[in-house]
Design an enzyme around this catalytic site. Structure first.
Site, PDB file in Angstrom:
ATOM      1  N   GLN A   1       0.850  -1.193   0.000  1.00 42.43           N
ATOM      2  CA  GLN A   1       0.000   0.000   0.000  1.00 42.43           C
ATOM      3  C   GLN A   1       0.882   1.239   0.000  1.00 42.43           C
ATOM      4  OE1 GLN A   1      -3.004   0.356   3.063  1.00 42.43           O
ATOM      5  NE2 GLN A   1      -3.327   2.516   2.627  1.00 42.43           N
ATOM      6  N   CYS A  44      -6.608   1.392   1.571  1.00 44.19           N
ATOM      7  CA  CYS A  44      -6.609   0.022   2.085  1.00 44.19           C
ATOM      8  C   CYS A  44      -7.877  -0.742   1.740  1.00 44.19           C
ATOM      9  CB  CYS A  44      -6.363   0.006   3.588  1.00 44.19           C
ATOM     10  SG  CYS A  44      -7.561   0.943   4.551  1.00 44.19           S
ATOM     11  N   HIS A  64      -8.378   0.457   9.401  1.00 44.79           N
ATOM     12  CA  HIS A  64      -7.612  -0.201   8.339  1.00 44.79           C
ATOM     13  C   HIS A  64      -8.304  -1.470   7.868  1.00 44.79           C
ATOM     14  CE1 HIS A  64      -4.093  -1.061   5.984  1.00 44.79           C
ATOM     15  NE2 HIS A  64      -3.815  -2.174   6.635  1.00 44.79           N
ATOM     16  N   ASP A  89      -1.950  -7.695   4.045  1.00 47.18           N
ATOM     17  CA  ASP A  89      -1.998  -6.319   4.532  1.00 47.18           C
ATOM     18  C   ASP A  89      -0.886  -5.543   3.842  1.00 47.18           C
ATOM     19  OD1 ASP A  89      -1.788  -3.930   5.922  1.00 47.18           O
ATOM     20  OD2 ASP A  89      -1.918  -4.838   7.910  1.00 47.18           O
TER      21      ASP A  89
END
Length: 226
Positions: free
Chosen positions: A103, A109, A181, A196
């Site tokens: 990211q 996200c 998130h 992630d």
């Protein structure tokens, strides 16, 4: 969402955790309408039983706290330390078929979690249009290269912005600091992966299957906040 990317050159408007909004967004990009994002009302077995099957991926939206950040750093440090002891060049043991990206866009996200879920979804979940084009074009790229491709993809960024403005709450500014998130969990090659874009690599949480993905992810999430 902005906590890890406050200094990012590009920002998205934060996406609301709203299945109606997210489904409209995904259908616009090319996800087949025989599939849908749905709410999970709790992590206990009786509540997980309400989730329609099969499950192709699991999304989690959670608050970024100092405690979680410490847990996350320790988790990644331990994986890297174990790799060093074993003499492995790569810290994470990851199936080659895992679709993973970093990211680099602030507040992106939500979209990145969706791309992680769909990029690792079974073939039974067909995608077309802009989604298929992006996933196919980025499939063999590195995690960093995938992030660069997303930065330059005007179709996805425009669709994201439209979706972000359609939530039940007022859309924040693109550069607003939002300490929430999105991440995704996926089953790939018999393993459960936590995906992630803020982390150094995908996290493998052990054995899993297409049938147990939801329950396996729920166990990991419980561990986050225990």
């Amino acid at each position: 969402m902005a906590a890890a990317n406050a200094g990012a050159a590009k920002h998205f408007i934060a996406l609301e955790s709203n299945p109606d909004v997210i489904n409209k967004y995904l259908y616009q990009l090319g996800m087949d309408k025989s599939w849908a994002v749905t709410d999970v009302y709790g992590l206990d077995d009786d509540l997980l039983a309400f989730v329609p099957q099969p499950v192709a991926g699991v999304l989690l939206l959670f608050p970024i706290t100092a405690e979680y950040e410490a847990y996350s750093r320790k988790q990644q440090d331990e994986i890297e330390a174990a790799a060093a002891v074993e003499g492995r060049a790569s810290a994470a043991v990851v199936d080659a078929d895992v679709y993973y990206m970093k990211q680099t866009i602030g507040n992106a996200c939500g979209t990145i979690a969706l791309l992680h879920a769909l990029g690792n979804a079974p073939a039974a979940l067909p995608v077309d249009g802009k989604l298929r084009q992006f996933l196919e074009n980025s499939k063999n790229a590195s995690a960093e290269e995938k992030a660069t491709l997303l930065e330059s993809d005007t179709s996805i960024s425009a669709a994201h912005e439209e979706a972000a403005r359609e939530g039940q709450t007022e859309a924040p500014e693109a550069e607003a600091k939002i300490d929430l998130h999105f991440i995704a969990f996926a089953h790939v090659g018999g393993k459960l992966y936590e995906l992630d874009g803020r982390k150094r690599f995908p996290i493998c949480h052990g054995e899993s299957s297409a049938e147990t993905l939801l329950h396996d992810a729920a166990k990991v999430v419980k561990g986050f906040f225990s």
